[in-house]
Design a protein around this motif. Sequence first.
Motif, mmCIF file in Angstrom:
data_model
loop_
_atom_site.group_PDB
_atom_site.id
_atom_site.type_symbol
_atom_site.label_atom_id
_atom_site.label_comp_id
_atom_site.label_asym_id
_atom_site.label_seq_id
_atom_site.Cartn_x
_atom_site.Cartn_y
_atom_site.Cartn_z
ATOM 1 N N GLN A 51 -10.161 -2.300 8.281
ATOM 2 C CA GLN A 51 -10.149 -1.837 9.668
ATOM 3 C C GLN A 51 -9.117 -0.729 9.812
ATOM 4 N N LEU A 52 -9.484 0.306 10.546
ATOM 5 C CA LEU A 52 -8.574 1.408 10.822
ATOM 6 C C LEU A 52 -8.115 1.302 12.268
ATOM 7 N N GLN A 53 -6.816 1.240 12.470
ATOM 8 C CA GLN A 53 -6.251 1.191 13.816
ATOM 9 C C GLN A 53 -5.908 2.621 14.220
ATOM 10 N N LEU A 54 -6.432 3.042 15.362
ATOM 11 C CA LEU A 54 -6.222 4.403 15.831
ATOM 12 C C LEU A 54 -5.330 4.421 17.062
ATOM 13 N N VAL A 55 -4.941 5.615 17.471
ATOM 14 C CA VAL A 55 -4.153 5.765 18.701
ATOM 15 C C VAL A 55 -4.961 5.239 19.885
ATOM 16 N N LYS A 56 -4.265 4.947 20.965
ATOM 17 C CA LYS A 56 -4.863 4.461 22.214
ATOM 18 C C LYS A 56 -5.591 3.126 22.051
ATOM 19 N N GLY A 57 -5.164 2.295 21.080
ATOM 20 C CA GLY A 57 -5.723 0.961 20.923
ATOM 21 C C GLY A 57 -7.141 0.908 20.392
ATOM 22 N N ARG A 58 -7.592 1.970 19.772
ATOM 23 C CA ARG A 58 -8.966 2.000 19.255
ATOM 24 C C ARG A 58 -8.995 1.479 17.821
ATOM 25 N N THR A 59 -10.147 0.939 17.423
ATOM 26 C CA THR A 59 -10.321 0.373 16.092
ATOM 27 C C THR A 59 -11.633 0.856 15.498
ATOM 28 N N ILE A 60 -11.593 1.183 14.210
ATOM 29 C CA ILE A 60 -12.819 1.449 13.470
ATOM 30 C C ILE A 60 -12.967 0.345 12.443
ATOM 31 N N VAL A 61 -14.065 -0.396 12.546
ATOM 32 C CA VAL A 61 -14.375 -1.437 11.568
ATOM 33 C C VAL A 61 -15.107 -0.746 10.425
ATOM 34 N N TRP A 62 -14.460 -0.677 9.273
ATOM 35 C CA TRP A 62 -14.973 0.073 8.127
ATOM 36 C C TRP A 62 -15.804 -0.808 7.205
ATOM 37 N N SER A 74 -17.741 0.877 0.363
ATOM 38 C CA SER A 74 -18.971 1.598 0.020
ATOM 39 C C SER A 74 -19.324 2.608 1.109
ATOM 40 N N ASP A 75 -20.073 3.642 0.749
ATOM 41 C CA ASP A 75 -20.559 4.657 1.707
ATOM 42 C C ASP A 75 -19.447 5.300 2.528
ATOM 43 N N SER A 76 -18.279 5.473 1.936
ATOM 44 C CA SER A 76 -17.139 5.997 2.704
ATOM 45 C C SER A 76 -17.400 7.373 3.302
ATOM 46 N N ASP A 77 -18.117 8.236 2.597
ATOM 47 C CA ASP A 77 -18.398 9.567 3.153
ATOM 48 C C ASP A 77 -19.250 9.459 4.415
ATOM 49 N N ALA A 78 -20.302 8.645 4.353
ATOM 50 C CA ALA A 78 -21.176 8.461 5.518
ATOM 51 C C ALA A 78 -20.401 7.811 6.660
ATOM 52 N N LYS A 79 -19.589 6.808 6.358
ATOM 53 C CA LYS A 79 -18.810 6.120 7.394
ATOM 54 C C LYS A 79 -17.841 7.084 8.065
ATOM 55 N N SER A 80 -17.201 7.938 7.267
ATOM 56 C CA SER A 80 -16.262 8.906 7.810
ATOM 57 C C SER A 80 -16.955 9.888 8.746
ATOM 58 N N GLN A 81 -18.112 10.386 8.345
ATOM 59 C CA GLN A 81 -18.857 11.331 9.177
ATOM 60 C C GLN A 81 -19.287 10.692 10.497
ATOM 61 N N VAL A 82 -19.826 9.477 10.416
ATOM 62 C CA VAL A 82 -20.294 8.782 11.621
ATOM 63 C C VAL A 82 -19.111 8.469 12.544
ATOM 64 N N ALA A 83 -18.033 7.936 11.975
ATOM 65 C CA ALA A 83 -16.865 7.581 12.788
ATOM 66 C C ALA A 83 -16.282 8.810 13.474
ATOM 67 N N THR A 84 -16.150 9.914 12.744
ATOM 68 C CA THR A 84 -15.605 11.134 13.324
ATOM 69 C C THR A 84 -16.487 11.627 14.466
ATOM 70 N N THR A 85 -17.792 11.567 14.287
ATOM 71 C CA THR A 85 -18.725 11.996 15.325
ATOM 72 C C THR A 85 -18.582 11.144 16.582
ATOM 73 N N ALA A 112 -21.905 -0.697 8.585
ATOM 74 C CA ALA A 112 -23.273 -0.333 8.170
ATOM 75 C C ALA A 112 -23.540 1.010 8.860
ATOM 76 N N PRO A 113 -23.208 2.128 8.207
ATOM 77 C CA PRO A 113 -23.210 3.424 8.896
ATOM 78 C C PRO A 113 -24.545 3.879 9.471
ATOM 79 N N ARG A 114 -25.616 3.267 9.056
ATOM 80 C CA ARG A 114 -26.926 3.617 9.613
ATOM 81 C C ARG A 114 -27.265 2.789 10.845
#
Length: 65
Positions: free
Chosen positions: A19-30, A34-45, A58-60
């Motif tokens: 899990q990635l903890q972000l500013v403002k109390g946000r969380t990305i469940v990674w 696996s599929d780190s490139d796809a997860k990074s693109q989707v999360a950034t978007t 499950a990035p899809r």
Amino acid sequence: HQLSTQLVAISVPAPAQIQLQLVKGRTIVWGDDSDSDAKSQVATTLLGRPEKTIDVSAPRVVTLR
């Protein structure tokens, strides 16, 4: 990279529970590392969305809460 500029902490309670903890109390469940490139693109978007939790384990099939 927009994702890295908002990163506060990373927690890994188990190998498939990254899990990635972000500013403002946000969380990305990674999920696992696996599929780190796809997860990074989707999360950034999706950083512009208002939800506090972005699940890209499950990035899809992303879940927003």
